[in-house]
Design a protein around this motif. Structure first.
Motif, mmCIF file in Angstrom:
data_model
loop_
_atom_site.group_PDB
_atom_site.id
_atom_site.type_symbol
_atom_site.label_atom_id
_atom_site.label_comp_id
_atom_site.label_asym_id
_atom_site.label_seq_id
_atom_site.Cartn_x
_atom_site.Cartn_y
_atom_site.Cartn_z
ATOM 1 N N ILE A 1 -20.080 50.730 -35.992
ATOM 2 C CA ILE A 1 -21.078 50.825 -37.054
ATOM 3 C C ILE A 1 -21.851 52.140 -36.976
ATOM 4 O O ILE A 1 -22.301 52.680 -37.962
ATOM 5 N N ASP B 1 -24.749 52.743 -35.900
ATOM 6 C CA ASP B 1 -26.190 52.680 -36.115
ATOM 7 C C ASP B 1 -26.720 51.383 -35.518
ATOM 8 O O ASP B 1 -26.464 50.307 -36.041
ATOM 9 N N ARG C 1 -29.987 50.590 -35.022
ATOM 10 C CA ARG C 1 -31.246 50.099 -35.602
ATOM 11 C C ARG C 1 -30.981 49.085 -36.698
ATOM 12 O O ARG C 1 -31.687 48.089 -36.820
ATOM 13 N N SER C 2 -29.958 49.350 -37.496
ATOM 14 C CA SER C 2 -29.619 48.418 -38.581
ATOM 15 C C SER C 2 -29.250 47.051 -38.015
ATOM 16 O O SER C 2 -29.718 46.021 -38.498
ATOM 17 N N LEU C 3 -28.403 47.085 -36.983
ATOM 18 C CA LEU C 3 -27.979 45.814 -36.378
ATOM 19 C C LEU C 3 -29.159 45.089 -35.755
ATOM 20 O O LEU C 3 -29.267 43.862 -35.829
ATOM 21 N N PHE D 1 -32.329 45.248 -36.674
ATOM 22 C CA PHE D 1 -33.138 44.657 -37.748
ATOM 23 C C PHE D 1 -32.551 43.329 -38.205
ATOM 24 O O PHE D 1 -33.249 42.328 -38.334
ATOM 25 N N LEU D 2 -31.232 43.368 -38.478
ATOM 26 C CA LEU D 2 -30.591 42.151 -38.997
ATOM 27 C C LEU D 2 -30.615 41.033 -37.972
ATOM 28 O O LEU D 2 -30.910 39.879 -38.305
ATOM 29 N N LYS E 1 -33.977 39.323 -37.738
ATOM 30 C CA LYS E 1 -34.258 38.385 -38.827
ATOM 31 C C LYS E 1 -33.482 37.092 -38.643
ATOM 32 O O LYS E 1 -33.992 36.000 -38.938
ATOM 33 N N LEU E 2 -32.261 37.199 -38.134
ATOM 34 C CA LEU E 2 -31.475 35.984 -37.898
ATOM 35 C C LEU E 2 -32.146 35.108 -36.831
ATOM 36 O O LEU E 2 -32.199 33.887 -36.950
ATOM 37 N N PHE F 1 -35.342 35.187 -36.133
ATOM 38 C CA PHE F 1 -36.614 34.687 -36.684
ATOM 39 C C PHE F 1 -36.384 33.437 -37.521
ATOM 40 O O PHE F 1 -37.129 32.471 -37.425
ATOM 41 N N VAL F 2 -35.347 33.484 -38.368
ATOM 42 C CA VAL F 2 -35.135 32.400 -39.330
ATOM 43 C C VAL F 2 -34.204 31.335 -38.769
ATOM 44 O O VAL F 2 -34.603 30.195 -38.579
#
Lengths: 204, 267
Positions: free
Chosen positions: A111, A113, A115-117, A119-120, A123-124, A126-127
């Motif tokens: 990938i 990157d 930071r993108s991973l 972030f995602l 959120k996973l 968290f939720v």
């Protein structure tokens, strides 16, 4: 109970730091090559070198948020005999959390990157992991989906043992946590093998 | 004298425009990373509103706020955050600039130090937030409310920047304080994207006055729902005051600034 639930979920999730970004940086920079000639496996090294600070962060966060929770809503009623069992589940949850992050960290090779991973993944957790709210408050269809994913066993499951201990649930939880640790670690190790081939091909 | 002020404003506006285009071109040089980060941020925000959708499915009202109101909150939160990151990308890096002596570069140039420091970097992830916010705005906000919406977005953007500057300026007094500054800034961002109706009493008063996080997104939503001239004036006055306070705090702190003697290339 909700406040005490959040005490433990926050303690678990915030204890580890940015493993995905750390590993991702080392993968992208090529610094990971420095570890390849050492007599230990990079991923196990990463785990053992971070688990100390993770446990310290976890303990400190638990202590401080526990004090605040006590002031706000009063102390939690917990059987002292259950505490070691809950801590075992927390440790397995932390290990599972690390294992998932390590897998994504290695994935940055493709990938490019991290930071993108990160972030995602955050959120996973968290939720779907139940960090923000217990999964029981969500619609049944969503709660059922999260129970077949590993995220809830990193955070929600240990926290539920903390607020409502039950020996059958404890046994079920640690078995599923061990199962997911094996699966996610295996994926991480397989991806790491692919990574080694790429490092070699690039003249490392 | 007036000409001087106008020419200063014009010259700084040109600086902001120039940096925006230079940073934009840099971003587009790494198209793959830019697209990935934009998509990631968009998905990140989507997951948040999915979480809130799940929450509101169970609890349809939070002190009279509905899911629609929350989505409006996210319009202003994400758009303001996105714009502030695109134009004033260094807003959350101020403490690093101070503690690592990187302000030296800006001090030697004939431009306003704070403005120059803020606009010299673009936060790539911000584009995803901006895109998300604008998408929601197009879906949710009727066209006749566009002027009010734009005004509120400008206010949100400036408030995000002001919070960043205040949090970052702690470094003038505390030294290496990136973590504290970032945590304070993240707390402000966190409060901004939660329904302000969950707070009441003294907390709510503080969030709409002294620490005006409630004005970032909460007040714009109230204005869109039930327009009230007093609230609009309150928003404009407090936002302007807060921005001025942030500038004062920065320049007061700048008097204490010491160079780090670090050599670095600014290319």
């Amino acid at each position: 109970m909700m406040i005490w639930y959040l005490v433990l979920t926050e303690s678990i999730v915030t204890s580890q730091g940015k493993i995905i970004i750390e590993i991702g940086k080392e993968v992208i920079n090529g610094d990971i090559a420095n570890y390849l000639n050492k007599p230990y496996h990079y991923l196990f090294y990463k785990y053992s070198s971070t688990i100390g600070s993770t446990i310290a962060n976890f303990s400190l966060t638990l202590l401080i948020t526990g004090l605040v929770a006590t002031l706000l809503v009063g102390p939690i009623t917990i059987n002292p005999l259950n505490i070691p069992l809950i801590l075992i589940s927390c440790l397995l949850g932390i290990t599972l959390h690390f294992s998932m992050m390590a897998t994504l960290g290695i994935f940055t090779l493709w990938i490019e990157d991290s930071r993108s991973l990160d972030f995602l993944y955050q959120k996973l957790i968290f939720v779907a992991g139940g960090m923000l709210a217990p999964l029981d408050i969500f619609p049944t269809w969503f709660a059922n989906i999260t129970l077949i994913l590993p995220f809830s066993y990193a955070v929600y499951a240990p926290a539920m043992l903390f607020v409502n201990f039950n020996i059958e649930r404890f046994v079920e939880t640690i078995l599923i946590q061990i199962f997911w640790i094996i699966i996610t670690s295996s994926i991480a190790l397989i991806l790491f093998k692919f990574l080694l081939r790429r490092v070699s091909i690039n003249g490392g | 004298m007036e000409d001087n002020i106008f020419s200063q404003i014009k010259s700084h506006a040109s600086l902001i425009k120039a940096y925006f285009f230079i940073n934009g071109k840099t971003v587009l040089e790494y198209k793959k990373a830019f697209i990935l980060q934009t998509i990631t941020m968009f998905l990140n925000d989507l997951i948040w509103i999915f979480f809130w959708w799940l929450f509101f499915t169970r609890f349809p009202l939070i002190n009279e706020w509905t899911y629609y109101d929350l989505l409006l909150l996210w319009v202003f939160g994400t758009t303001g955050f996105g714009l502030s990151g695109l134009i004033f990308g260094n807003k959350s890096q101020i403490s690093e600039l101070i503690s690592e002596g990187k302000l030296d570069y800006y001090l030697t140039l004939p431009k306003n130090v704070l403005l120059h420091a803020l606009t010299s970097r673009m936060n790539w992830f911000a584009f995803g937030d901006l895109l998300f916010g604008l998408t929601l705005a197009v879906i949710l906000i009727p066209i006749e409310k566009l002027p009010l919406t734009l005004l509120c977005i400008i206010s949100s953007t400036l408030l995000f920047v002001a919070f960043g500057v205040i949090a970052g300026s702690l470094a003038f007094y505390l030294g290496k304080s990136e973590r504290i500054s970032k945590n304070i800034y993240n707390i402000a961002v966190g409060f901004a994207i939660y329904p302000p109706n969950v707070y009441d009493g003294i907390t709510k008063i503080i969030l709409f006055t002294i620490i005006p996080v409630g004005l970032i997104a909460g007040m714009p939503v109230e204005l869109l729902k039930n327009f009230n001239l007093t609230n609009l004036i309150w928003l404009i006055v407090i936002s302007t005051l807060f921005v001025i306070i942030s500038i004062i705090i920065f320049y007061k702190g700048l008097k204490k600034y010491e160079s780090g003697n670090q050599i670095y290339v600014n290319a």
